[in-house]
Design a protein around this motif. Structure first.
Motif, PDB file in Angstrom:
ATOM      1  N   UNK A  59       5.571  -1.265  -0.752  1.00 24.89           N
ATOM      2  CA  UNK A  59       5.314   0.042  -1.367  1.00 24.89           C
ATOM      3  C   UNK A  59       5.938   1.160  -0.536  1.00 24.89           C
ATOM      4  N   UNK A  60       6.152   2.300  -1.187  1.00 24.03           N
ATOM      5  CA  UNK A  60       6.870   3.406  -0.544  1.00 24.03           C
ATOM      6  C   UNK A  60       6.021   4.674  -0.604  1.00 24.03           C
ATOM      7  N   UNK A  61       5.850   5.304   0.559  1.00 21.47           N
ATOM      8  CA  UNK A  61       5.110   6.571   0.584  1.00 21.47           C
ATOM      9  C   UNK A  61       6.092   7.733   0.425  1.00 21.47           C
ATOM     10  N   UNK A  63       2.214  -5.349  -1.357  1.00 18.29           N
ATOM     11  CA  UNK A  63       1.998  -3.931  -0.992  1.00 18.29           C
ATOM     12  C   UNK A  63       2.825  -3.506   0.210  1.00 18.29           C
ATOM     13  N   UNK A  92      -7.794   0.419   0.922  1.00 19.17           N
ATOM     14  CA  UNK A  92      -6.856   1.537   0.780  1.00 19.17           C
ATOM     15  C   UNK A  92      -5.475   1.194   1.348  1.00 19.17           C
ATOM     16  N   UNK A  93      -4.423   1.433   0.566  1.00 16.16           N
ATOM     17  CA  UNK A  93      -3.051   1.198   1.030  1.00 16.16           C
ATOM     18  C   UNK A  93      -2.252   2.508   0.976  1.00 16.16           C
ATOM     19  N   UNK A  94      -2.000   3.004  -0.227  1.00 13.87           N
ATOM     20  CA  UNK A  94      -1.349   4.323  -0.315  1.00 13.87           C
ATOM     21  C   UNK A  94      -2.421   5.349  -0.606  1.00 13.87           C
ATOM     22  N   UNK A  95      -2.478   6.357   0.238  1.00 12.01           N
ATOM     23  CA  UNK A  95      -3.614   7.278   0.260  1.00 12.01           C
ATOM     24  C   UNK A  95      -3.314   8.583  -0.457  1.00 12.01           C
TER      25      UNK A  95
END
Lengths: 992, 267
Positions: free
Chosen positions: A808-810, A805, A659-662
């Motif tokens: 990546x942007x939340x 990753x 799991x990276x972006x949840x």
């Protein structure tokens, strides 16, 4: 004689406490509820043995048990027992049986069994037997469960509850019959609508063949000079069903000879792949159980999304669990077998507050389930299926519209992972060869799921068969999934594998047989759950958790041995041939002998005519409201905009460790629209998933509805850092009344948009599915006939990759002082928006309007490339693309997620000239926009990237809790508090 | 020496691959073995120094979480596992694995009563499965697996994690330093049963216990799911802070420390 073991929890009895609460919430006054687990053991044992059995079925620290006796310690007025009906999958009972066999080193014979049930002791004032029956009905589904009520006195007199063994008893001597098709048209129609006649005059359930298809079948048998058997006719009905052959998507439509599928969807993919040339990343599209694209030079990712609508309307839990576990098999059935690594869901349901009953029958006895019960059931079904299977579920949505009341949509999807090559061959290629054994693995066959394929192609009515309901057994599947994907596949023990889904063996085996050119199968070899199934039932049953493989004879023993060691039932049921025939035998008698080509290609192409008269809705004439703060609160409470954390947090999204972006992001845990998963611990490359859906726009124009769904699915990928040039999409059309030219006109228009926008973004379709008759035909509480059709719905799922990753942007803002930008232009596009729906509800007059959001792909692409570049250069600290609810809701969600205040100036917003209302600017649903936050130190670098594109800094993140929006003339039009906004965001489903 | 770790699988265990990978990253030689293969040839246990019961849904939690698989082991491998437990070797049970080792009586095994069930992991007080990140404090000085860990942030994902034991057992495990992790609030204060900090209602906020020797650990949270920096729930915020302070982004996650401790024990 059967025995009864009851297990009582003596400390921390959570389930009893929750049960009391649940019954209380149904409106009954209950002092106490005591929940007891019951095992009914249908085999004779000695007392000492029973004690040993009871011991291992209970926990000595927290539980007590009693054997074949009643409980005298519990204070109660009524005892309510719920259990399964005969033939329904009983996982707990099966595990208990296996445990007992292992404990005593014995085997149960075919007549012996273990069954689980639940006993609830209830105490309350003025409880009446009918209340208890009502409670029982509320807690169960009469299609699969039984209830049994006893008053205290009766319980004592009888010394407990009765011993009930739910065994299936079928008539002996299974038969095959011949069907006469040389009958008047009336009778043929009846045969199709109600099914083949049984000896007792009852009918078997719909074949769903139309007159043209029936005539074609008649012709075929004239040439063969014989009558069809029931096995053959049922088999043709399954294979030619809308569900299996997608007759509408394949039909000639108006002037388009290729039809919607070949003429739009497949065509888009072909053209994109040609254009991409050496950059083409597709490896297997449309032809297999899932679609497949490259992940990197050594691995392939697969994707597939399905719907399980009709079963979910009847039994939401069973429908959803068999849906998710079923689509997992589309992954295991890809190529030589991919490993499921990501589950996705999407639930479209009616308004959960809607308590107005609707009925399937005129006598008002057969009530449809309420939207709330459907929602609870489907949520729980995917929970049980996904969590138990050990597949993370980071991606999903829930969408509400009153027109999903009679027929909910349950979307389930699975992403898989497979090496590019297995034993030196491309992993996505498979071919059953002449002489290969047909081996069925997994669960056994029962009457469950009979006519699933033909049933789901029909609208839901009172006659819908209850056998379409199944429970699902994820562990049986997990066992063979591991054995196949983690062992047998890499040992190269089979040549082909496929799922037994809709149509059961009849569809899957005959489909695989096309690889070799024929098959011969012995139905009496197929393991069944109980004896005396008719041959046609074995052939078309959709009993879950099964797959079939083509195993070469020299590898058979090794394969069977491996399966046995993994406690997977594997049975040889026939062999593949090159005879060109599909031959089915039962006890040495041929019950089916059809030309394989006729079976698969014989169905006549439909010809469809469409019209699409556009509806002009009145423009909502509603004054600009005074208090925008209040409106913002009420908007964020709306079902389609608020938090559904209760779903996200009950689905395991961390299992498999990638799991990276949840699904929930930021300190404030806001639902995200895209997710990232990293399949390897030691590589930075990730898989990006998202979804787009806008059914409300169909009320204005299905072309733009589809365009917006595609744009949403794509820009959601862009916002987190996904690679547009390595993005594939999938279509799931769920339509209604697809026999009406108007609905077909809407369908054609949406399919054309799919072509136009997939080509424009160069995002190929790799797989898809459609479900054409999502209508409810029944009666309202006064017995008046009603028809509820879903809004034409298209789910677009997107699949992409991100090389690193860590870039990546939340969605949550990270620091106060950061600048807030809006990228992309906001237009006067509130047609069919959530805001108009809200205003309509407030004023009591439906507000739809006509200004549906439109996508300009050319402009959007320019923006997307720059957003990707900014993310790659680490210039963006947070990003969220507006969907339903527009900028206003996006800003609120970001503030809640970051737990920061915001100061926004609407006069700065990039907008079209005709947009002059502050509320419209906040809630317009224009596509292709982003709200991002940026470190002030990176301001120049960031702004330089977006020169000549519509963008503006509209405010900044503050270090307090104030959410402030200034209007066009510098006055504060919104003054809210982020803690209060957070409460509103979470309010709607807080008791779910 | 490089220790060998046996990672058990089968019947619905589903965290075996990531658990094995964590042991490998930290220098162990990890093999995933199906329980039926172990039953067929139990001698192979002698080749291993570490035994791991990974998370999952063995037998779908039917008849109680971890119960059916524990029964299978008890019926077929009882002597071998009990003997392994009493040697100078390490055992870990994570989530469903904790439920299994508790049902097998490998933890807390007070007074060295290995094989006697003394603790239960009951239904969460919400009666619902929950997946979220929680905060833990290490209370045990003796547990080998958690050496040098004080506070740690890890995900939980379970429906039955509500730790319960009888008062007398609780007293013993306190005295013998067998309570390993307790749920705490993000500010470091005890969770005090408060949801969601204590996600399941566990007695005294207990999230993990070990046996008297400190070599067998049972824990509800999943350290193998925090193997990489980008696994954490708030990693994006941490990353942004690191970038603005011109620091590099780390690779590993805190969960690996637990596996490292096990490997280090044999070095």
């Amino acid at each position: 004689m059967a025995h009864r073991i009851e297990v009582f929890t003596k400390v921390n009895d959570t389930r009893s406490a929750i049960m009391r609460k649940k019954i209380g919430s149904m409106g009954y006054s209950i002092h106490s509820a005591k929940v007891v687990e019951v095992y009914t053991i249908n085999k004779d044992f000695q007392n000492e043995e029973l004690k040993e059995i009871a011991k291992i079925l209970s926990n000595p620290i927290s539980q007590d048990y009693i054997i074949d006796s009643c409980n005298n310690d519990i204070d109660f007025d009524f005892a309510l027992e719920t259990g399964f009906l005969p033939g329904v999958t009983d996982n707990v009972g099966n595990t208990a049986k296996e445990t007992i066999e292992d404990l005593l080193k014995i085997k149960f014979n075919n007549e012996e069994s273990v069954h689980s049930s639940t006993l609830i002791f209830l105490k309350g004032e003025e409880l009446k037997e009918e209340y208890i029956t009502n409670i029982g009905e509320e807690l169960t589904n009469e299609l699969i469960q039984r209830i049994h009520v006893k008053k205290y006195e009766r319980y004592i007199e009888d010394k407990g509850m009765d011993v009930i063994v739910p065994k299936v008893k079928l008539e002996e001597n299974p038969k095959t019959k011949k069907i006469n098709l040389d009958v008047p048209e009336e009778d043929l129609k009846k045969l199709s609508k109600k099914g083949i006649k049984n000896a007792d005059g009852s009918r078997r359930g719909p074949l769903g063949l139309d007159m043209e298809q029936l005539e074609t079948i008649k012709e075929y048998y004239k040439k063969e000079d014989r009558k069809p058997t029931d096995v053959e006719l049922e088999s043709l009905a399954q294979t030619w069903s809308e569900h299996c052959k997608h007759t509408i998507f394949s039909a000639k439509i108006d002037d388009n000879k290729e039809g919607l599928y070949k003429g739009y969807i497949k065509k888009a993919t072909r053209e994109i792949r040609n254009k991409k040339g050496s950059k083409d990343f597709c490896v297997s599209v449309f032809k297999d159980n899932s679609g497949g694209i490259l992940f990197n030079e050594n691995w392939v990712i697969t994707d597939k999304a399905e719907t399980h609508n009709s079963p979910s309307a009847l039994d939401p839990f069973g429908g959803a669990i068999t849906g998710i576990v079923g689509v997992n098999r589309d992954t295991i059935g890809f190529g030589k077998g991919a490993k499921p690594i990501i589950n996705k869901y999407g639930f479209c349901v009616g308004n959960p507050d809607d308590k107005e009953p609707i009925y399937r029958d005129k006598e008002l006895k057969n009530k449809a389930l309420s939207p709330k019960k459907i929602l609870e059931g489907v949520v729980e079904g995917v929970n049980a299926g996904g969590n138990t299977s050990g597949i993370p579920t980071p991606q999903g949505f829930v969408y509400f519209n009153e027109r999903y009341k009679g027929k909910p949509l349950v979307f389930v999807g699975t992403v898989g992972f497979i090496p590019k090559e297995i034993d030196g061959e491309p992993s996505w290629e498979k071919k059953a060869r002449k002489g290969d054994k047909i081996v069925m693995i997994g669960g056994r066959v029962g009457q469950d799921g009979i006519h699933g394929a033909t049933f789901s192609s029909e609208a839901l009515t009172a006659g819908s068969p209850a056998t379409a309901v199944q429970i699902g057994d994820p562990i049986t599947q997990k066992k063979f999934s591991d054995a196949v994907v983690k062992e047998a596949r890499d040992m190269d023990l089979y040549n082909s594998i496929t799922d037994n889904g809709a149509g059961g063996l009849s569809c899957s085996v005959s489909e695989t047989a096309r690889e070799s050119g024929g098959l011969i199968i012995e139905l009496d070899k197929v393991p069944t759950k109980y004896p005396n199934l008719d041959p046609w039932e074995i052939w078309i049953s959709e009993s879950q958790e099964r797959m079939t493989l083509a195993v070469p004879p020299e590898k058979l023993q090794k394969f069977i041995d491996l399966m046995e060691k993994r406690s997977v039932e594997a049975t040889v049921i026939g062999k593949f041939t090159d005879s060109g025939r599909c031959i089915v035998q039962y006890k040495d008698k041929t019950v089916m002998d059809l030309d394989l080509d006729f079976l698969h290609e014989g169905l006549p192409q439909k010809e469809l005519k469409t019209i699409y008269p556009k509806t002009k809705h009145p423009e909502p004439d509603i004054k600009k409201p005074e208090d925008l703060t209040k409106i913002l609160h009420e908007m964020i409470e709306r079902h389609n905009l608020c938090s559904y954390e209760f779903i996200s947090s009950q689905y395991d999204h961390e299992v498999q460790g990638g799991s990276v972006l949840k699904p929930l992001q930021g300190k404030g845990k806001v639902n995200a629209t895209a997710s990232i998963t990293k399949p390897f611990m030691d590589s930075k490359k990730g898989i990006v998933c998202s979804q787009g859906i806008n059914p409300a726009y169909s009320d204005i124009d299905t072309y733009h509805m589809a365009a917006c769904a595609i744009d949403t699915a794509i820009r959601n990928i862009i916002q987190v850092g996904g690679d547009l040039e390595h993005t594939a999409i999938m279509d799931n059309f769920c339509w209604c009344s697809s026999d009406e030219p108007e609905r077909l006109g809407q369908l054609k228009s949406a399919a054309k948009a799919c072509y136009d926008f997939a080509v424009a973004y160069e995002t190929p379709f790799i797989s898809g599915k459609d479900s054409m008759f999502n209508d409810f035909k029944g009666f309202d509480k006064k017995g008046r006939r009603i028809k509820i059709s879903i809004p034409p719905t298209l789910l677009v799922s997107s699949l992409s990759v991100i090389n690193d990753v860590t870039k990546s942007v939340s969605l949550d803002p990270k620091f106060f002082g950061d600048l807030i930008y809006v990228l992309g232009e906001t237009k006067n596009e509130l047609g069919a928006s959530e805001y108009f729906a809200y205003l309509g509800e407030k004023s009591g007059k439906k507000a739809i309007g006509n200004s549906v959001p439109k996508v300009n792909a050319e402009k959007a692409l320019k923006l997307y490339k720059k957003v990707s570049e900014a993310i790659d250069k680490r210039l963006i600290a947070s990003a969220l693309s507006p969907i339903q609810g527009g900028l206003g809701i996006t800003l609120v969600k970001k503030a809640i997620a970051g737990q920061f205040g915001m100061e926004i100036d609407l006069s700065k917003m990039p907008k079209s000239d005709d947009l002059n209302r502050e509320d419209y600017l906040l809630f317009s649903e224009s596509q292709s926009r982003f709200v991002v936050t940026v470190d002030p130190k990176k301001k120049d670098k960031f702004e330089n990237l977006f020169q000549n594109l519509p963008f503006a800094q509209i405010g900044k993140i503050t270090d307090n809790q104030d959410f402030i929006i200034k209007g066009f003339n510098d006055s504060k039009v919104v003054k809210a508090n982020i803690i209060q906004l957070g409460k509103s965001y979470r309010k709607t489903f807080k008791d779910f | 020496m490089q220790p060998k770790a046996l990672i058990l699988t089968g019947y619905g265990i589903n965290c075996e691959e990531e658990t094995a990978k964590c042991f490998e990253i930290k220098g162990a030689d990890a093999d995933i073995i199906h329980i039926n293969d172990l039953i067929d040839d139990s001698k192979i246990l002698n080749d291993y120094q570490i035994l791991a019961f990974p998370g999952g849904f063995s037998y779908g939690d039917d008849t109680g979480s971890g119960n059916a698989l524990a029964n299978k082991i008890r019926n077929n491998l009882s002597d071998e596992i009990l003997s392994f437990a009493q040697k100078d070797k390490l055992i870990i049970g994570i989530c469903n694995g904790f439920q299994i080792v508790a049902n097998l009586g490998l933890v807390p095994a007070t007074d060295k009563q290995y094989g006697k069930r003394e603790a239960a992991l009951m239904h969460n007080t919400t009666a619902r499965y929950i997946c979220r990140w929680i905060d833990l404090k290490n209370h045990s000085k003796k547990c080998i697996w958690t050496r040098e860990i004080d506070l740690i942030h890890l995900p939980v994902a379970h429906g039955e994690g509500n730790f319960y034991t009888e008062e007398k057992t609780l007293k013993k495990i306190k005295e013998k330093d067998q309570i390993v992790f307790k749920y705490i609030k993000p500010n470091g204060k005890p969770a005090n049963q408060e949801f969601p900090f204590n996600p399941n209602g566990a007695m005294e906020d207990i999230a993990a216990v070990c046996d008297e020797s400190g070599k067998i650990l049972g824990m509800m949270p999943h350290p193998e799911r925090f193997s990489t920096f980008t696994n954490e729930d708030m990693w994006e915020l941490k990353k942004e802070k690191l970038i603005r302070e011109d620091h590099t982004i780390p690779k590993e996650g805190d969960g690996l420390k637990i596996f490292e401790n096990a490997v280090f024990y044999f070095k």
